[in-house]
Design an enzyme around this catalytic site. Structure first.
Site, PDB file in Angstrom:
ATOM      1  N   TYR A   1       0.925  -1.155   0.096  1.00 34.16           N
ATOM      2  CA  TYR A   1       0.058  -0.004   0.093  1.00 34.16           C
ATOM      3  C   TYR A   1       0.874   1.332   0.041  1.00 34.16           C
ATOM      4  O   TYR A   1       0.750   2.240  -0.599  1.00 34.16           O
ATOM      5  CB  TYR A   1      -1.018   0.039   1.302  1.00 34.16           C
ATOM      6  CG  TYR A   1      -1.895  -1.306   1.124  1.00 34.16           C
ATOM      7  CD1 TYR A   1      -3.085  -1.156   0.796  1.00 34.16           C
ATOM      8  CD2 TYR A   1      -1.371  -2.169   2.157  1.00 34.16           C
ATOM      9  CE1 TYR A   1      -3.959  -2.517   0.729  1.00 34.16           C
ATOM     10  CE2 TYR A   1      -2.246  -3.556   2.030  1.00 34.16           C
ATOM     11  CZ  TYR A   1      -3.681  -3.445   1.470  1.00 34.16           C
ATOM     12  OH  TYR A   1      -4.361  -4.389   1.717  1.00 34.16           O
TER      13      TYR A   1
ATOM     14  N   ASN B   1     -12.833  -0.346  -4.587  1.00 35.54           N
ATOM     15  CA  ASN B   1     -12.554  -0.790  -6.060  1.00 35.54           C
ATOM     16  C   ASN B   1     -13.808  -1.032  -6.901  1.00 35.54           C
ATOM     17  O   ASN B   1     -14.188  -2.183  -6.971  1.00 35.54           O
ATOM     18  CB  ASN B   1     -11.984  -2.329  -5.568  1.00 35.54           C
ATOM     19  CG  ASN B   1     -11.307  -3.101  -6.839  1.00 35.54           C
ATOM     20  OD1 ASN B   1     -11.262  -2.331  -8.040  1.00 35.54           O
ATOM     21  ND2 ASN B   1     -11.031  -4.283  -6.720  1.00 35.54           N
TER      22      ASN B   1
ATOM     23  N   GLU C   1      -1.238 -17.836  -8.374  1.00 35.73           N
ATOM     24  CA  GLU C   1      -0.248 -17.038  -9.412  1.00 35.73           C
ATOM     25  C   GLU C   1       1.088 -17.385  -9.068  1.00 35.73           C
ATOM     26  O   GLU C   1       2.105 -16.910  -9.363  1.00 35.73           O
ATOM     27  CB  GLU C   1      -0.332 -15.428  -9.234  1.00 35.73           C
ATOM     28  CG  GLU C   1      -1.793 -15.039  -9.519  1.00 35.73           C
ATOM     29  CD  GLU C   1      -1.978 -13.439  -9.675  1.00 35.73           C
ATOM     30  OE1 GLU C   1      -0.785 -12.962  -9.089  1.00 35.73           O
ATOM     31  OE2 GLU C   1      -2.855 -12.942  -9.949  1.00 35.73           O
TER      32      GLU C   1
ATOM     33  N   CYS D   1      -6.202  -6.317  -7.277  1.00 39.81           N
ATOM     34  CA  CYS D   1      -5.965  -5.668  -6.025  1.00 39.81           C
ATOM     35  C   CYS D   1      -5.635  -6.622  -5.060  1.00 39.81           C
ATOM     36  O   CYS D   1      -5.044  -6.171  -3.977  1.00 39.81           O
ATOM     37  CB  CYS D   1      -7.425  -5.167  -5.471  1.00 39.81           C
ATOM     38  SG  CYS D   1      -8.715  -5.950  -5.817  1.00 39.81           S
ATOM     39  N   HIS D   2      -5.543  -8.094  -5.348  1.00 37.29           N
ATOM     40  CA  HIS D   2      -5.095  -9.230  -4.359  1.00 37.29           C
ATOM     41  C   HIS D   2      -3.828  -9.085  -4.446  1.00 37.29           C
ATOM     42  O   HIS D   2      -3.189  -9.731  -3.635  1.00 37.29           O
ATOM     43  CB  HIS D   2      -5.687 -10.264  -4.876  1.00 37.29           C
ATOM     44  CG  HIS D   2      -5.259 -10.787  -6.004  1.00 37.29           C
ATOM     45  ND1 HIS D   2      -5.927 -10.332  -7.485  1.00 37.29           N
ATOM     46  CD2 HIS D   2      -4.329 -11.506  -6.875  1.00 37.29           C
ATOM     47  CE1 HIS D   2      -5.316 -10.968  -8.553  1.00 37.29           C
ATOM     48  NE2 HIS D   2      -4.545 -11.814  -8.035  1.00 37.29           N
TER      49      HIS D   2
END
Length: 104
Positions: A26, A49, A84, A57-58
């Site tokens: 952040y 969002n 991922e 955003c994850h």
DNA sequence: CATATGACACTAT
DNA sequence: AATAGTGCCATAT
């Protein structure tokens, strides 16, 4: 309704740049877009969002390597990250410093 | 304009 | 290492 602040827009833009399998914090995002120190405000923007699926955003976590929060539930966020290639253990990103993506 | 809020960060204990 | 207190910032009301 449809009012997106300039700040929020820049947050989403920066978040989109995070490569798959990497994470950003952040704070780094705030600094990158010129709002130095506005880590908290970044979190607020991501929480709203309006582009849920299109903005990764994850991939945004805390500066400490902890996961932080997620509007659709932390477990979902972790699931996505693992999907991922970002391992998560005990609420923290594994090899956080190595996975961390610094904006250029 | 004043107060409250939150997906944060940092320092001290 | 874990907890608590304080500081910070943009929004919402």
């Amino acid at each position: 309704m449809n009012n997106i602040t300039s700040f929020a827009r820049q947050v989403y833009a920066a978040t989109k740049k995070i490569p798959r399998g990497r994470v950003a914090t952040y704070l780094t995002i705030a600094n990158y877009i010129g709002y130095k120190g506005a880590a908290r405000a970044v979190g607020n923007a991501l929480n709203k969002n309006p582009f849920a699926p299109s903005v990764p955003c994850h991939r945004v976590v805390k500066s400490s390597g902890e996961i932080g929060g997620f509007a659709f539930g932390l477990s979902e966020k972790i699931k996505r990250l693992k999907g991922e290639g970002v391992e998560v253990a005990k609420g923290k990103v594994v090899d956080f410093k190595r996975k961390l993506y610094l904006f250029k």
